[in-house]
Write an enzyme that holds these catalytic residues in place. Structure first.
Site, mmCIF file in Angstrom:
data_model
loop_
_atom_site.group_PDB
_atom_site.id
_atom_site.type_symbol
_atom_site.label_atom_id
_atom_site.label_comp_id
_atom_site.label_asym_id
_atom_site.label_seq_id
_atom_site.Cartn_x
_atom_site.Cartn_y
_atom_site.Cartn_z
ATOM 1 N N SER A 23 18.049 -7.336 -1.428
ATOM 2 C CA SER A 23 18.611 -6.766 -0.024
ATOM 3 C C SER A 23 19.753 -7.504 0.599
ATOM 4 O O SER A 23 20.272 -7.265 1.661
ATOM 5 C CB SER A 23 17.270 -6.744 0.999
ATOM 6 O OG SER A 23 16.406 -6.133 0.368
ATOM 7 N N ARG A 82 -4.622 -17.610 5.984
ATOM 8 C CA ARG A 82 -5.474 -17.255 6.997
ATOM 9 C C ARG A 82 -6.715 -18.294 7.062
ATOM 10 O O ARG A 82 -7.143 -18.283 7.923
ATOM 11 C CB ARG A 82 -5.848 -15.916 6.942
ATOM 12 C CG ARG A 82 -4.616 -14.943 7.615
ATOM 13 C CD ARG A 82 -5.158 -13.421 7.553
ATOM 14 N NE ARG A 82 -4.120 -12.609 7.717
ATOM 15 C CZ ARG A 82 -4.200 -11.275 7.189
ATOM 16 N NH1 ARG A 82 -5.076 -10.701 6.452
ATOM 17 N NH2 ARG A 82 -2.891 -10.617 7.305
ATOM 18 N N CYS A 111 -4.905 -6.581 10.294
ATOM 19 C CA CYS A 111 -5.089 -5.448 11.567
ATOM 20 C C CYS A 111 -6.187 -5.127 12.127
ATOM 21 O O CYS A 111 -6.489 -5.078 13.152
ATOM 22 C CB CYS A 111 -4.112 -4.356 11.006
ATOM 23 S SG CYS A 111 -4.795 -3.723 9.401
ATOM 24 N N LYS A 202 -12.174 -10.116 4.833
ATOM 25 C CA LYS A 202 -11.289 -10.522 5.763
ATOM 26 C C LYS A 202 -11.988 -10.266 7.155
ATOM 27 O O LYS A 202 -11.813 -11.334 8.012
ATOM 28 C CB LYS A 202 -10.146 -9.755 5.559
ATOM 29 C CG LYS A 202 -9.071 -10.268 4.338
ATOM 30 C CD LYS A 202 -7.999 -9.245 4.282
ATOM 31 C CE LYS A 202 -7.409 -9.359 3.105
ATOM 32 N NZ LYS A 202 -6.303 -7.914 2.989
ATOM 33 N N ARG A 224 -11.097 4.040 4.423
ATOM 34 C CA ARG A 224 -9.749 4.832 4.688
ATOM 35 C C ARG A 224 -9.860 6.363 4.745
ATOM 36 O O ARG A 224 -10.579 6.994 4.208
ATOM 37 C CB ARG A 224 -8.754 4.484 3.514
ATOM 38 C CG ARG A 224 -7.452 5.058 3.388
ATOM 39 C CD ARG A 224 -6.688 3.913 4.288
ATOM 40 N NE ARG A 224 -6.244 2.746 3.087
ATOM 41 C CZ ARG A 224 -5.795 1.528 3.882
ATOM 42 N NH1 ARG A 224 -5.539 1.443 5.292
ATOM 43 N NH2 ARG A 224 -5.363 0.544 2.997
ATOM 44 N N HIS A 231 -6.068 2.460 13.546
ATOM 45 C CA HIS A 231 -7.599 2.248 13.359
ATOM 46 C C HIS A 231 -8.386 2.406 14.324
ATOM 47 O O HIS A 231 -8.391 2.214 15.167
ATOM 48 C CB HIS A 231 -7.384 0.582 12.876
ATOM 49 C CG HIS A 231 -6.643 0.348 11.491
ATOM 50 N ND1 HIS A 231 -5.932 1.247 10.407
ATOM 51 C CD2 HIS A 231 -6.549 -0.888 10.837
ATOM 52 C CE1 HIS A 231 -5.439 0.818 9.601
ATOM 53 N NE2 HIS A 231 -5.597 -0.674 9.581
ATOM 54 N N ASN A 305 -2.392 0.123 14.298
ATOM 55 C CA ASN A 305 -2.393 -1.085 13.354
ATOM 56 C C ASN A 305 -1.155 -1.525 12.961
ATOM 57 O O ASN A 305 -1.146 -2.585 12.557
ATOM 58 C CB ASN A 305 -3.235 -0.404 11.921
ATOM 59 C CG ASN A 305 -2.391 0.889 11.320
ATOM 60 O OD1 ASN A 305 -2.343 1.772 12.038
ATOM 61 N ND2 ASN A 305 -1.804 0.801 10.219
#
Lengths: 328, 328
Positions: A23, A82, A111, A202, A224, A231, A305
């Site tokens: 890029s 995290r 998220c 998570k 999903r 969300h 989200n």
């Protein structure tokens, strides 16, 4: 991320846009000025104060320590750091103070976790919190642009009575792919050995870390849906106090930072993903007292989200770093 | 209903098809023979053994007692008599024995309740059951043909970038109407004063009644999704025994009547609405042990809301009436 920095008028002295070699050389406009993308190398971070990372876990693992070594504070939007005990995992409305303990890298949570803890923190602060059970209703944009295209094309195929072959969802790197249009898929990210998905783990682990409550009971089922963005979460909680009323709960949430209360059954007012798109806040409604336990409540929590769940929270962390005078 | 009677080869000596005056005279074919629809009047039920009702609560309230007075046993698919203490509310896999106490009317439960209790009863029988928290992912076909049309037309409008005006969902008789395409709507049926919807209270009250457990803790959050057919449910339960394993739970469910176990994370095997359409069974998967409470489990329960959730359960009740020799 750039749109959020621009909208919030983040105090930028100079801006560097880094990406892969492929890029590099492309041009991007920010606040009316044209910038050329440079290759993300360790040296590129020399002189940078804040580095916002959002290029996947492998890139973060490689380059975030390099950036930190050169004096930048990294705000990392991937899951790479995290759960690292040396890395603060921050949602500014909840644990901004953790930024004081940073060692060069700060993690932006998942998220679905972010929007839930924004809704739970004001409740915890006032009434304590002992148990959380969440079932999610997650949008496909969390799985990227290919997933959105797949949903839209599949949807049209079904309406037109044509055949199609799922290739992306539920998890692009997993073996099997399933229809998402007009369906509900109870798998987000791969499975762990304990039968939970990584997405579910998570939510469980990050919630405990952000809220600083290792003994909080948290369970998650992540699903999903054929929704492009936004969300939703059906959340059951138990608090430490008995006999709190729905009105008291609503009052707490109506004053909470980052929260918009949308809760009036008589007006059919409640949050929905279609209404949250493009908005900063976490929307909370359908607040009900559990009919069996006097310390139990049910909530419906909705947020964009891609905004609070990603770009906005990263930029808010950067804002907090500035406000707390934590830049070197 | 007729399709189910035909498929299951229900032992019919003679068949009467009753409807409103408006539909009387129309012809319907059953098992290759043509029948003329007659007007549903009290007298029309003379000589009828079993009357399957599915024409709305008001019609049932008016005509079910008339049919029962004339010696018919009414199997009523509406909510009119479900919570009446004199009316058995029956899911044959769970409480077939209640049919012995009928007084001429038997109620068929709400679709979302039926599939949940079919999955929970084998667990209760073996391990006891103390708490249920369910979040639903419900299909629009539960709201009728107009709702399906609305979803499909809205979906096409959104894909084509055209405007649209919601007119049916979430509740055709309620004041406001919202987009269902690419959305999740946390309202099914109207709101009660306690902030729960009627759909949520149906799940709570009917579950207790069918399972014969007035002290069972049950909570429900009901959500409508852009799925044509197939209700899904994320269910958290607490049982009376500690230290039961996931394998033991799977073993119980794999042998349970009316249940198909679909649970193998290593093969990405789990139930989904798109796969349940047209099938009789209740599909259960994503079985996980709660990570905090050793008596807690999470399940994902999917079934065709028009089959086991409606026609099939009514016909199964009729079959049980025959098998138990309960016809006069």
């Amino acid at each position: 991320m750039l749109k959020t920095l621009e909208q919030r008028n983040f105090p930028i002295a100079s801006l560097k846009l880094l990406a892969s070699k492929r890029s590099a050389g492309k041009k991007v406009t920010f606040k009316g000025k044209e910038y050329t993308i440079e290759e993300a190398t360790p040296h590129a971070f020399e002189g940078v104060h804040i580095a916002l990372f959002s290029a996947g876990g492998a890139i973060s693992k490689e380059l975030a320590p390099e950036a930190a070594k050169r004096g930048a504070i990294v705000v990392d939007n991937t899951s790479a750091f995290r759960m690292d005990p040396d890395t603060p995992l921050v949602v500014p409305e909840v644990n901004e103070h953790e930024l004081n303990n940073h060692k060069g890298i700060i993690a932006n949570p998942n998220c679905s976790t972010i929007q839930m803890v924004v809704a739970l923190e004001p409740i915890r602060k006032k009434y304590g919190l002992s148990k959380v059970i969440v079932s999610t209703y997650q949008a496909v944009s969390g799985a990227g642009a290919k997933a959105i295209n797949e949903m839209n094309e599949q949807t049209r195929s079904i309406l037109d009575g044509e055949t199609f072959t799922p290739e992306v969802l539920p998890v692009s790197g997993d073996e099997k792919h399933y229809q998402i249009a007009f369906n509900a898929v109870p798998q987000i990210d791969k499975f762990q050995d304990n039968g939970y998905t990584f997405e579910e783990m998570k939510m469980i682990n990050e919630t405990k870390k952000i809220m600083g409550m290792q003994h909080l009971e948290v369970a998650a089922t992540c699903v999903r849906l054929p929704v492009e963005t936004g969300h939703s979460e059906s959340v059951y909680i138990e608090i430490d106090k008995e006999n709190i009323t729905v009105d008291e709960m609503k009052s707490i949430l109506s004053e909470a930072p980052g929260v918009t209360l949308q809760d009036d059954p008589s007006e059919q007012l409640y949050p929905m993903p279609a209404n949250c798109v493009g908005k900063d806040d976490v929307f909370v409604g359908r607040i009900r007292k559990d009919l069996d336990r006097s310390n139990g409540f049910h909530l419906w929590v909705v947020s964009d989200n891609l905004i609070k769940g990603a770009a906005l929270n990263s930029v808010q962390i950067a804002e907090s770093l500035v406000n707390l005078n934590l830049l070197k």
